[in-house]
Design a protein around this motif. Structure first.
Motif, PDB file in Angstrom:
ATOM      1  N   LEU A 297     -70.061 -14.507 -39.969  1.00 55.55           N
ATOM      2  CA  LEU A 297     -69.918 -14.751 -38.537  1.00 55.55           C
ATOM      3  C   LEU A 297     -70.545 -13.596 -37.772  1.00 55.55           C
ATOM      4  CD1 LEU A 297     -66.675 -15.843 -36.712  1.00 55.55           C
ATOM      5  CD2 LEU A 297     -67.633 -13.593 -36.180  1.00 55.55           C
ATOM      6  N   VAL A 298     -71.055 -13.898 -36.592  1.00 57.26           N
ATOM      7  CA  VAL A 298     -71.515 -12.875 -35.652  1.00 57.26           C
ATOM      8  C   VAL A 298     -70.767 -13.068 -34.344  1.00 57.26           C
ATOM      9  CG1 VAL A 298     -73.435 -12.359 -34.075  1.00 57.26           C
ATOM     10  CG2 VAL A 298     -73.776 -12.208 -36.531  1.00 57.26           C
ATOM     11  N   GLU A 299     -70.345 -11.946 -33.764  1.00 56.66           N
ATOM     12  CA  GLU A 299     -69.762 -11.973 -32.425  1.00 56.66           C
ATOM     13  C   GLU A 299     -70.658 -11.152 -31.501  1.00 56.66           C
ATOM     14  OE1 GLU A 299     -65.366 -11.777 -31.401  1.00 56.66           O
ATOM     15  OE2 GLU A 299     -65.994  -9.753 -30.783  1.00 56.66           O
ATOM     16  N   LEU A 300     -71.101 -11.768 -30.417  1.00 55.06           N
ATOM     17  CA  LEU A 300     -71.915 -11.090 -29.411  1.00 55.06           C
ATOM     18  C   LEU A 300     -70.998 -10.290 -28.495  1.00 55.06           C
ATOM     19  CD1 LEU A 300     -74.604 -10.616 -27.880  1.00 55.06           C
ATOM     20  CD2 LEU A 300     -74.139 -12.757 -26.641  1.00 55.06           C
ATOM     21  N   HIS A 301     -71.296  -9.006 -28.315  1.00 57.84           N
ATOM     22  CA  HIS A 301     -70.469  -8.136 -27.482  1.00 57.84           C
ATOM     23  C   HIS A 301     -71.010  -8.138 -26.058  1.00 57.84           C
ATOM     24  CE1 HIS A 301     -67.574  -5.260 -26.438  1.00 57.84           C
ATOM     25  NE2 HIS A 301     -67.896  -4.244 -27.225  1.00 57.84           N
ATOM     26  N   ALA A 302     -70.244  -8.742 -25.153  1.00 58.72           N
ATOM     27  CA  ALA A 302     -70.617  -8.767 -23.736  1.00 58.72           C
ATOM     28  C   ALA A 302     -69.443  -8.285 -22.895  1.00 58.72           C
ATOM     29  CB  ALA A 302     -71.030 -10.173 -23.327  1.00 58.72           C
ATOM     30  N   ALA A 303     -68.716  -7.294 -23.425  1.00 61.23           N
ATOM     31  CA  ALA A 303     -67.481  -6.843 -22.784  1.00 61.23           C
ATOM     32  C   ALA A 303     -67.444  -5.328 -22.667  1.00 61.23           C
ATOM     33  CB  ALA A 303     -66.277  -7.339 -23.586  1.00 61.23           C
TER      34      ALA A 303
ATOM     35  N   GLY B 156     -69.661 -16.360 -32.194  1.00 61.88           N
ATOM     36  CA  GLY B 156     -68.761 -16.223 -31.059  1.00 61.88           C
ATOM     37  C   GLY B 156     -69.235 -15.163 -30.097  1.00 61.88           C
ATOM     38  N   VAL B 157     -68.460 -14.960 -29.039  1.00 62.45           N
ATOM     39  CA  VAL B 157     -68.834 -13.987 -28.015  1.00 62.45           C
ATOM     40  C   VAL B 157     -67.570 -13.397 -27.414  1.00 62.45           C
ATOM     41  CG1 VAL B 157     -68.980 -15.825 -26.278  1.00 62.45           C
ATOM     42  CG2 VAL B 157     -70.105 -13.635 -25.852  1.00 62.45           C
TER      43      VAL B 157
ATOM     44  N   TYR C 175     -71.937 -21.848 -28.814  1.00 58.63           N
ATOM     45  CA  TYR C 175     -71.077 -20.785 -29.328  1.00 58.63           C
ATOM     46  C   TYR C 175     -69.753 -21.397 -29.788  1.00 58.63           C
ATOM     47  CZ  TYR C 175     -74.114 -16.865 -28.401  1.00 58.63           C
ATOM     48  OH  TYR C 175     -75.156 -15.977 -28.463  1.00 58.63           O
ATOM     49  N   ASP C 176     -69.286 -20.928 -30.944  1.00 60.31           N
ATOM     50  CA  ASP C 176     -68.154 -21.568 -31.603  1.00 60.31           C
ATOM     51  C   ASP C 176     -66.799 -21.056 -31.130  1.00 60.31           C
ATOM     52  OD1 ASP C 176     -69.779 -23.210 -33.340  1.00 60.31           O
ATOM     53  OD2 ASP C 176     -70.274 -21.360 -34.422  1.00 60.31           O
ATOM     54  N   TYR C 177     -66.755 -19.884 -30.508  1.00 62.73           N
ATOM     55  CA  TYR C 177     -65.506 -19.427 -29.905  1.00 62.73           C
ATOM     56  C   TYR C 177     -65.806 -18.444 -28.783  1.00 62.73           C
ATOM     57  CZ  TYR C 177     -65.712 -14.962 -32.487  1.00 62.73           C
ATOM     58  OH  TYR C 177     -66.090 -13.738 -32.988  1.00 62.73           O
ATOM     59  N   LEU C 178     -64.835 -18.315 -27.874  1.00 67.29           N
ATOM     60  CA  LEU C 178     -64.927 -17.433 -26.714  1.00 67.29           C
ATOM     61  C   LEU C 178     -63.749 -16.463 -26.780  1.00 67.29           C
ATOM     62  CD1 LEU C 178     -65.570 -20.235 -24.039  1.00 67.29           C
ATOM     63  CD2 LEU C 178     -67.293 -18.978 -25.368  1.00 67.29           C
ATOM     64  N   HIS C 179     -64.060 -15.176 -26.821  1.00 67.14           N
ATOM     65  CA  HIS C 179     -63.056 -14.125 -27.047  1.00 67.14           C
ATOM     66  C   HIS C 179     -62.887 -13.347 -25.747  1.00 67.14           C
ATOM     67  CE1 HIS C 179     -61.881 -10.580 -29.947  1.00 67.14           C
ATOM     68  NE2 HIS C 179     -60.955 -10.824 -29.044  1.00 67.14           N
ATOM     69  N   LEU C 180     -61.732 -13.491 -25.089  1.00 62.55           N
ATOM     70  CA  LEU C 180     -61.513 -12.933 -23.763  1.00 62.55           C
ATOM     71  C   LEU C 180     -60.791 -11.596 -23.820  1.00 62.55           C
ATOM     72  CD1 LEU C 180     -62.349 -14.370 -21.062  1.00 62.55           C
ATOM     73  CD2 LEU C 180     -62.301 -15.853 -23.057  1.00 62.55           C
ATOM     74  N   THR C 181     -61.396 -10.584 -23.200  1.00 61.37           N
ATOM     75  CA  THR C 181     -60.814  -9.251 -23.099  1.00 61.37           C
ATOM     76  C   THR C 181     -61.009  -8.786 -21.663  1.00 61.37           C
ATOM     77  OG1 THR C 181     -60.864  -7.021 -24.075  1.00 61.37           O
ATOM     78  CG2 THR C 181     -62.964  -8.179 -23.927  1.00 61.37           C
ATOM     79  N   SER C 182     -60.977  -7.471 -21.403  1.00 60.08           N
ATOM     80  CA  SER C 182     -61.171  -6.999 -20.028  1.00 60.08           C
ATOM     81  C   SER C 182     -61.378  -5.493 -20.010  1.00 60.08           C
ATOM     82  CB  SER C 182     -59.951  -7.354 -19.151  1.00 60.08           C
ATOM     83  OG  SER C 182     -58.811  -6.616 -19.557  1.00 60.08           O
ATOM     84  N   GLY C 183     -61.803  -4.988 -18.835  1.00 57.23           N
ATOM     85  CA  GLY C 183     -61.877  -3.563 -18.588  1.00 57.23           C
ATOM     86  C   GLY C 183     -63.062  -2.863 -19.218  1.00 57.23           C
ATOM     87  N   GLY C 184     -63.107  -1.560 -19.009  1.00 54.39           N
ATOM     88  CA  GLY C 184     -64.127  -0.720 -19.618  1.00 54.39           C
ATOM     89  C   GLY C 184     -65.387  -0.536 -18.801  1.00 54.39           C
ATOM     90  N   ASN C 185     -65.527  -1.269 -17.700  1.00 54.50           N
ATOM     91  CA  ASN C 185     -66.755  -1.164 -16.919  1.00 54.50           C
ATOM     92  C   ASN C 185     -66.632  -0.165 -15.774  1.00 54.50           C
ATOM     93  OD1 ASN C 185     -69.474  -2.046 -16.576  1.00 54.50           O
ATOM     94  ND2 ASN C 185     -68.863  -3.235 -14.785  1.00 54.50           N
ATOM     95  N   VAL C 186     -65.423   0.265 -15.513  1.00 54.45           N
ATOM     96  CA  VAL C 186     -65.160   1.232 -14.457  1.00 54.45           C
ATOM     97  C   VAL C 186     -64.313   2.340 -15.061  1.00 54.45           C
ATOM     98  CG1 VAL C 186     -64.095   1.605 -12.194  1.00 54.45           C
ATOM     99  CG2 VAL C 186     -65.253  -0.552 -12.686  1.00 54.45           C
ATOM    100  N   ALA C 187     -64.695   3.583 -14.811  1.00 51.45           N
ATOM    101  CA  ALA C 187     -64.010   4.706 -15.457  1.00 51.45           C
ATOM    102  C   ALA C 187     -62.556   4.819 -15.025  1.00 51.45           C
ATOM    103  CB  ALA C 187     -64.756   6.003 -15.149  1.00 51.45           C
ATOM    104  N   ARG C 188     -62.287   4.523 -13.780  1.00 48.27           N
ATOM    105  CA  ARG C 188     -60.915   4.650 -13.268  1.00 48.27           C
ATOM    106  C   ARG C 188     -60.479   3.309 -12.692  1.00 48.27           C
ATOM    107  NH1 ARG C 188     -63.720   9.183 -12.328  1.00 48.27           N
ATOM    108  NH2 ARG C 188     -62.856  11.164 -13.110  1.00 48.27           N
TER     109      ARG C 188
END
Length: 367
Positions: A173-179, A228-229, A258-271
């Motif tokens: 499997l490969v997961e594309l990191h867009a988070a 997935g992503v 894409y066979d699955y969607l993996h939802l996370t958050s944050g990390g784009n702003v330091a504070r």
């Protein structure tokens, strides 16, 4: 019947249960090459009882590493090293193993966390970083180079090449990191993407390059293997990516194959004010994605550590799969222990069975 420990197909791959071990950077590679640390780390997760194990964020080019300790898949030696690890695992485990392909964007060229996680100096081997806009992640970090069309072409080709290497190495499997504020996430967010051309401004424009990478990866990765992503549900700041933009992006990826969607958050702003201490604090993003794309496989992650909590997420339909991360570092046998808690068999390797509930009087006391 436990829903968490029931099978689930994700594209051509059927998982034995709904528990995935999320990618967790170990920052222990040398020139992108996995080391003995990775052998033992991945080996123990492969016998954890999880339905899927995903290898840490792995750079598709040297400039795309977060730190000098990141794993990579841009050359033959890295491909061979991962291949050897997977061949070893296949002698004792059939757990599917995936890899997260990534580019760190403006958050590249930093020290490993236990050495401060700060921007590297020239003396420490700092390298040029790239982003949608020449805006540093923090005031004391590198100012990235705003990407040109040629830079975008290079990165697309790097993802394609890394996918072919992952296939040859034997990943399932490969997961594309867009988070987490890395390159593709930077394009998606109006916080980090200040471009005025076709790649900036509207949500459609901001998604243009990430979707181009996603399409190239879909074309390069075999359809006989799962894809997935992982992407952000929120930047956790006012003016960040909107939830309707997130679900539109997810639907586009699902429609792309894409066979699955993996939802996370944050990390784009330091504070940012992230409620990370709350159990399941990111599950609402997965739930929103599932509501917007009912046919998609949706994975939830983020402070999921209690077996009943994980069971309830799946049984309620908030998500189809759950990913655990630090809970698996704390307890590499978490899926086995969760199965027992939920009334399922342990499924331990025969070498470990005598430490299970059925054979060891100390099991309950140890828990």
């Amino acid at each position: 019947m436990s829903q968490l420990f029931s099978p689930r197909p994700i594209g051509p791959l059927t998982l034995k249960n709904r528990v995935a071990i999320a990618p967790m950077c170990q920052y222990s590679a040398v020139e992108g090459l996995p080391q003995p640390w990775h052998v033992q780390h991945l080996g123990r997760l492969a016998i954890s009882g999880a339905g899927l194990v995903i290898v840490e964020a792995t750079g598709v080019e040297a400039a795309g590493r977060i730190t000098p300790g990141d794993t990579g898949l841009w050359n033959d030696a890295q491909e061979a090293a991962f291949g050897d690890i997977l061949k070893g695992i296949r002698t004792y485990s059939d757990t599917p193993i995936g890899v997260q392909l990534a580019h760190a964007g403006r958050k590249a060229s930093t020290a490993v966390p236990w050495k401060g996680g700060r921007a590297l100096t020239e003396a420490e081997g700092a390298w040029e970083t790239f982003a949608p806009s020449a805006v540093a992640f923090q005031d004391d970090w590198h100012t990235p180079t705003e990407m040109t069309e040629a830079d975008m072409d290079r990165v697309v080709a790097a993802f394609e090449d890394a996918a072919r290497r992952a296939d040859r190495a034997g990943f399932d499997l490969v997961e594309l990191h867009a988070a987490h504020g890395y390159l593709l996430c930077e394009f998606l967010s109006p916080i980090s993407n200040l471009r005025t051309d076709q790649y900036g401004g509207s949500a459609e424009n901001r998604a243009r390059f990430p979707l181009r990478v996603a399409r190239a990866l879909r074309d390069a990765w075999p359809k006989t293997k799962a894809l997935g992503v992982r992407f952000n549900g929120s930047d956790w700041v006012e003016g960040g990516v909107a939830l309707d933009e997130v679900t539109d992006f997810g639907r586009a990826l699902h429609d792309m194959g894409y066979d699955y969607l993996h939802l996370t958050s944050g990390g784009n702003v330091a504070r940012a004010d992230i409620p990370g201490a709350e159990p399941g604090y990111q599950v609402p993003f997965a739930e929103a994605m599932k509501a917007a794309a009912p046919q998609a496989n949706v994975m939830a992650v983020g402070m999921i550590f209690d077996p009943q909590q994980a069971e309830d997420i799946v049984a309620s339909g908030q998500a189809d799969l759950v990913a655990i991360a630090r809970a698996a570092l704390d307890d590499p046998q978490w899926p086995h222990h969760a199965a027992v808690t939920l009334g399922r068999g342990e499924g331990l390797p025969p070498q470990y069975e005598r430490a299970g509930k059925a054979f060891w009087p100390g099991y309950g006391r140890a828990r």
